[in-house]
Write a protein that holds these residues in place. Structure first.
Motif, PDB file in Angstrom:
ATOM      1  N   SER A  46       0.844  -1.195   0.000  1.00 59.23           N
ATOM      2  CA  SER A  46       0.000   0.000   0.000  1.00 59.23           C
ATOM      3  C   SER A  46       0.879   1.244   0.000  1.00 59.23           C
ATOM      4  O   SER A  46       1.573   1.537   0.979  1.00 59.23           O
ATOM      5  N   GLU A  47       0.802   1.977  -1.083  1.00 59.03           N
ATOM      6  CA  GLU A  47       1.564   3.219  -1.168  1.00 59.03           C
ATOM      7  C   GLU A  47       1.079   4.182  -0.075  1.00 59.03           C
ATOM      8  O   GLU A  47       1.866   4.874   0.570  1.00 59.03           O
ATOM      9  N   PHE A  48      -0.226   4.172   0.134  1.00 57.57           N
ATOM     10  CA  PHE A  48      -0.851   5.047   1.124  1.00 57.57           C
ATOM     11  C   PHE A  48      -0.308   4.763   2.536  1.00 57.57           C
ATOM     12  O   PHE A  48       0.228   5.647   3.204  1.00 57.57           O
ATOM     13  N   TYR A  49      -0.423   3.510   2.998  1.00 57.77           N
ATOM     14  CA  TYR A  49       0.018   3.192   4.361  1.00 57.77           C
ATOM     15  C   TYR A  49       1.541   3.147   4.486  1.00 57.77           C
ATOM     16  O   TYR A  49       2.075   3.400   5.555  1.00 57.77           O
ATOM     17  N   HIS A  50       2.229   2.834   3.401  1.00 59.72           N
ATOM     18  CA  HIS A  50       3.685   2.844   3.455  1.00 59.72           C
ATOM     19  C   HIS A  50       4.164   4.255   3.838  1.00 59.72           C
ATOM     20  O   HIS A  50       4.966   4.429   4.755  1.00 59.72           O
ATOM     21  N   GLU A  51       3.596   5.247   3.150  1.00 59.95           N
ATOM     22  CA  GLU A  51       3.956   6.649   3.457  1.00 59.95           C
ATOM     23  C   GLU A  51       3.536   7.027   4.864  1.00 59.95           C
ATOM     24  O   GLU A  51       4.285   7.662   5.598  1.00 59.95           O
ATOM     25  N   LYS A  52       2.312   6.642   5.219  1.00 60.65           N
ATOM     26  CA  LYS A  52       1.785   7.004   6.546  1.00 60.65           C
ATOM     27  C   LYS A  52       2.623   6.377   7.659  1.00 60.65           C
ATOM     28  O   LYS A  52       2.980   7.050   8.619  1.00 60.65           O
TER      29      LYS A  52
ATOM     30  N   ASN B 216       6.471   7.071  11.911  1.00 64.64           N
ATOM     31  CA  ASN B 216       7.664   6.448  12.481  1.00 64.64           C
ATOM     32  C   ASN B 216       7.398   5.044  13.044  1.00 64.64           C
ATOM     33  O   ASN B 216       7.853   4.684  14.129  1.00 64.64           O
ATOM     34  N   ILE B 217       6.613   4.282  12.310  1.00 66.73           N
ATOM     35  CA  ILE B 217       6.274   2.922  12.733  1.00 66.73           C
ATOM     36  C   ILE B 217       6.810   1.926  11.708  1.00 66.73           C
ATOM     37  O   ILE B 217       6.575   2.069  10.507  1.00 66.73           O
ATOM     38  N   LYS B 218       7.526   0.929  12.221  1.00 64.55           N
ATOM     39  CA  LYS B 218       7.992  -0.146  11.342  1.00 64.55           C
ATOM     40  C   LYS B 218       7.054  -1.328  11.533  1.00 64.55           C
ATOM     41  O   LYS B 218       6.507  -1.510  12.629  1.00 64.55           O
ATOM     42  N   PRO B 219       6.875  -2.158  10.514  1.00 65.32           N
ATOM     43  CA  PRO B 219       6.010  -3.329  10.683  1.00 65.32           C
ATOM     44  C   PRO B 219       6.406  -4.161  11.916  1.00 65.32           C
ATOM     45  O   PRO B 219       5.546  -4.692  12.604  1.00 65.32           O
ATOM     46  N   SER B 220       7.697  -4.210  12.211  1.00 63.27           N
ATOM     47  CA  SER B 220       8.148  -5.018  13.354  1.00 63.27           C
ATOM     48  C   SER B 220       7.707  -4.430  14.702  1.00 63.27           C
ATOM     49  O   SER B 220       7.777  -5.096  15.729  1.00 63.27           O
ATOM     50  N   ASN B 221       7.202  -3.185  14.695  1.00 67.23           N
ATOM     51  CA  ASN B 221       6.702  -2.582  15.941  1.00 67.23           C
ATOM     52  C   ASN B 221       5.289  -3.067  16.286  1.00 67.23           C
ATOM     53  O   ASN B 221       4.802  -2.827  17.381  1.00 67.23           O
ATOM     54  N   ILE B 222       4.632  -3.692  15.312  1.00 65.26           N
ATOM     55  CA  ILE B 222       3.231  -4.093  15.517  1.00 65.26           C
ATOM     56  C   ILE B 222       3.148  -5.618  15.582  1.00 65.26           C
ATOM     57  O   ILE B 222       3.112  -6.300  14.553  1.00 65.26           O
TER      58      ILE B 222
ATOM     59  N   ILE C  59      -0.710   3.059  16.105  1.00 66.06           N
ATOM     60  CA  ILE C  59      -1.085   3.531  14.766  1.00 66.06           C
ATOM     61  C   ILE C  59      -2.261   4.502  14.869  1.00 66.06           C
ATOM     62  O   ILE C  59      -3.284   4.168  15.454  1.00 66.06           O
ATOM     63  N   PRO C  60      -2.142   5.700  14.291  1.00 66.91           N
ATOM     64  CA  PRO C  60      -3.279   6.634  14.288  1.00 66.91           C
ATOM     65  C   PRO C  60      -4.488   6.058  13.522  1.00 66.91           C
ATOM     66  O   PRO C  60      -4.328   5.153  12.701  1.00 66.91           O
ATOM     67  N   TYR C  61      -5.658   6.615  13.797  1.00 67.58           N
ATOM     68  CA  TYR C  61      -6.871   6.117  13.140  1.00 67.58           C
ATOM     69  C   TYR C  61      -6.918   6.522  11.670  1.00 67.58           C
ATOM     70  O   TYR C  61      -6.351   7.529  11.278  1.00 67.58           O
ATOM     71  N   THR C  62      -7.630   5.719  10.905  1.00 65.01           N
ATOM     72  CA  THR C  62      -7.931   6.082   9.511  1.00 65.01           C
ATOM     73  C   THR C  62      -9.370   6.581   9.479  1.00 65.01           C
ATOM     74  O   THR C  62     -10.278   5.869   9.895  1.00 65.01           O
ATOM     75  N   SER C  63      -9.549   7.801   8.999  1.00 63.31           N
ATOM     76  CA  SER C  63     -10.901   8.354   8.909  1.00 63.31           C
ATOM     77  C   SER C  63     -11.418   8.191   7.483  1.00 63.31           C
ATOM     78  O   SER C  63     -10.666   7.854   6.573  1.00 63.31           O
TER      79      SER C  63
END
Ligand SMILES: [Zn+2]
Length: 433
Positions: free
Chosen positions: A25-31, A36-42, A51-55
């Motif tokens: 996802s280009e969208f979430y990759h940028e977000k 400042n979140i890496k996949p390994s943080n989740i 992770i902030p909310y998606t509206s």
């Protein structure tokens, strides 16, 4: 499955989904980079809180900006997407959702699981009464009913109540799925036709969706007793995530979350955005994260549904928490099973400038968001409109509101300046004093 095992499964799928989204996802990759979140943080459900909310606004932006058919959050290639649905688009441009073959299969299984919980079985003859066009409650529901193996009659919402009833009678349908408002409406229609809903029809089971209502016992009672049913159960869904994600079981006292393998559900304070612990009788806005979605996945999507959840050692044996939606967190109104946004009503009426001033106000008989009876729509007319033009104007406005918003209020013209002005935010709704 015990809740502990469900959580383990969800976290395993969450880790896979985060990796998938980060890479596709280009969208979430940028977000995620911006946050400042890496996949390994989740790794856990608790980690999701980083992770902030998606509206809805962000979702719409992701669609507008991208080069792919479904925008920057299209995570599967177009050759793998097999279907696109949309939201109704009454508050602005519609939002589109994509499904791959795998998504369609997952949805079918999940929705079928919900409808099985709602009482649908292979030997049933089911009258389907929601909209078929573009709506996630259309074809995906038919797919799911096919999975169950019942005989589905795809009547849809557009055929008119008389025809709906004739078909149900001809084919002795024993199950019907509709909004609760429509089921109530048909009950009255049947009586007007001089028929007996219990003797002249074969309905035994009802499942409701797309609007709250069944949670109100008087409505359930009216439908159940009026039609002489064995069961009348409520379901809940959201287009972005899946058509149906919760359903009432035979206890008929709240909907079990039925798709924890597809969606992680959180509860938040709609004003502060703080997470509310998932405890017995907690209340808050439902927030959803897809954990098994290929095409257009969303992270921590704010549903705007305000709900109460409770844990219950349910006699049915299902382990998941139950939920009931109390209302929307914004000022949306519900009329005969259809969402009515006051701003959209204003926009429609505004097309009739200069005959109207563009100022409108919806007058409810009882406090909203659910409109009881027929509301009045006050429409300000310009000074130079003559008396003789009003009938035509009224009909034109009615036609537009009905065809565009399925909103059929009584229209009352008021002179220019007759609606109170507000400097901050327009009061588009008031309750009759
Ligand atoms: Zn149960």
């Amino acid at each position: 499955m015990p809740l502990g095992e469900i959580k383990e499964l969800q976290e395993k799928k969450l880790r896979q989904q985060i990796d998938y989204i980060y890479n596709n996802s280009e969208f979430y990759h940028e977000k995620l980079k911006e946050w400042n979140i890496k996949p390994s943080n989740i790794k856990t459900i608790e980690d999701l809180r980083k992770i902030p909310y998606t509206s809805k606004t962000m979702e719409r932006e992701s669609f507008k900006e991208g080069k792919s058919v479904l925008g920057k959050n299209q995570t599967a290639s177009t050759k793998d997407i097999i279907r696109i649905h949309s939201s109704s688009g009454t508050t602005g441009p519609p939002v589109y959702f994509g499904l791959t073959e795998a998504d369609v299969e997952t949805w079918s299984n999940c929705i079928a699981r919900c409808f099985w919980t709602a009482g649908v079985r292979p030997s049933d003859v089911v009258m389907y009464g929601w909209g078929l066009s573009m709506f996630v409650g259309g074809i995906p529901v038919l797919d799911a009913l096919r999975k169950i193996g019942c005989a589905t009659i795809p009547a849809g919402a557009g055929i008119g109540s008389r025809r709906f009833l004739d078909i149900a009678r001809d084919l002795r349908a024993n199950v019907f799925g509709l909004t609760p408002s429509f089921a109530r409406y048909l009950l009255e229609k049947v009586e007007d036709m001089g028929l007996d809903p219990k003797k002249d029809f074969n309905f035994e089971k009802f499942f409701a969706g797309a609007e709250p209502g069944m949670g109100e016992e008087h409505i359930r009672k009216e439908i159940k007793e009026g039609w002489g049913l064995e069961s009348a159960r409520e379901t809940l869904g959201i287009g972005e995530m899946v058509t149906v994600l919760a359903s009432e079981c035979e206890q008929e006292n709240g909907m079990h979350f039925m798709v924890p393998d597809l969606i992680i559900t959180e509860l938040i304070d709609p004003d502060t955005g703080e997470v509310i612990e998932w405890e017995h009788e907690a209340e808050g806005e439902l927030v959803y994260t897809a954990i098994d979605r290929r095409a257009t996945p969303l992270l921590r999507f704010r549903s705007r549904d305000y709900a109460k959840v409770w844990k219950d050692d349910c006699e049915c044996g299902r382990t998941t928490t139950k939920v009931r939606v109390i209302g929307r967190t914004d000022d949306m109104l519900l009329y005969k099973g259809v969402n009515v946004f006051p701003t959209a009503v204003r926009e429609m009426v505004g097309q009739f400038k200069p005959k109207v001033t563009g100022y409108v106000q919806i007058v409810l008989n009882e406090p909203g968001p659910k409109i009881e009876g027929t509301p009045t729509l006050e429409v300000e007319v310009s000074k130079d409109v003559e008396e003789g033009e009003l009938d035509n104007l009224r009909n034109s406005i009615k036609e537009v509101l009905q065809s565009q918003l399925l909103f059929t209020p009584k229209i009352k013209f008021v002179p220019a300046g007759g609606i109170e002005r507000s400097r901050y935010k327009a009061d588009l709704v008031r309750v009759k004093s």
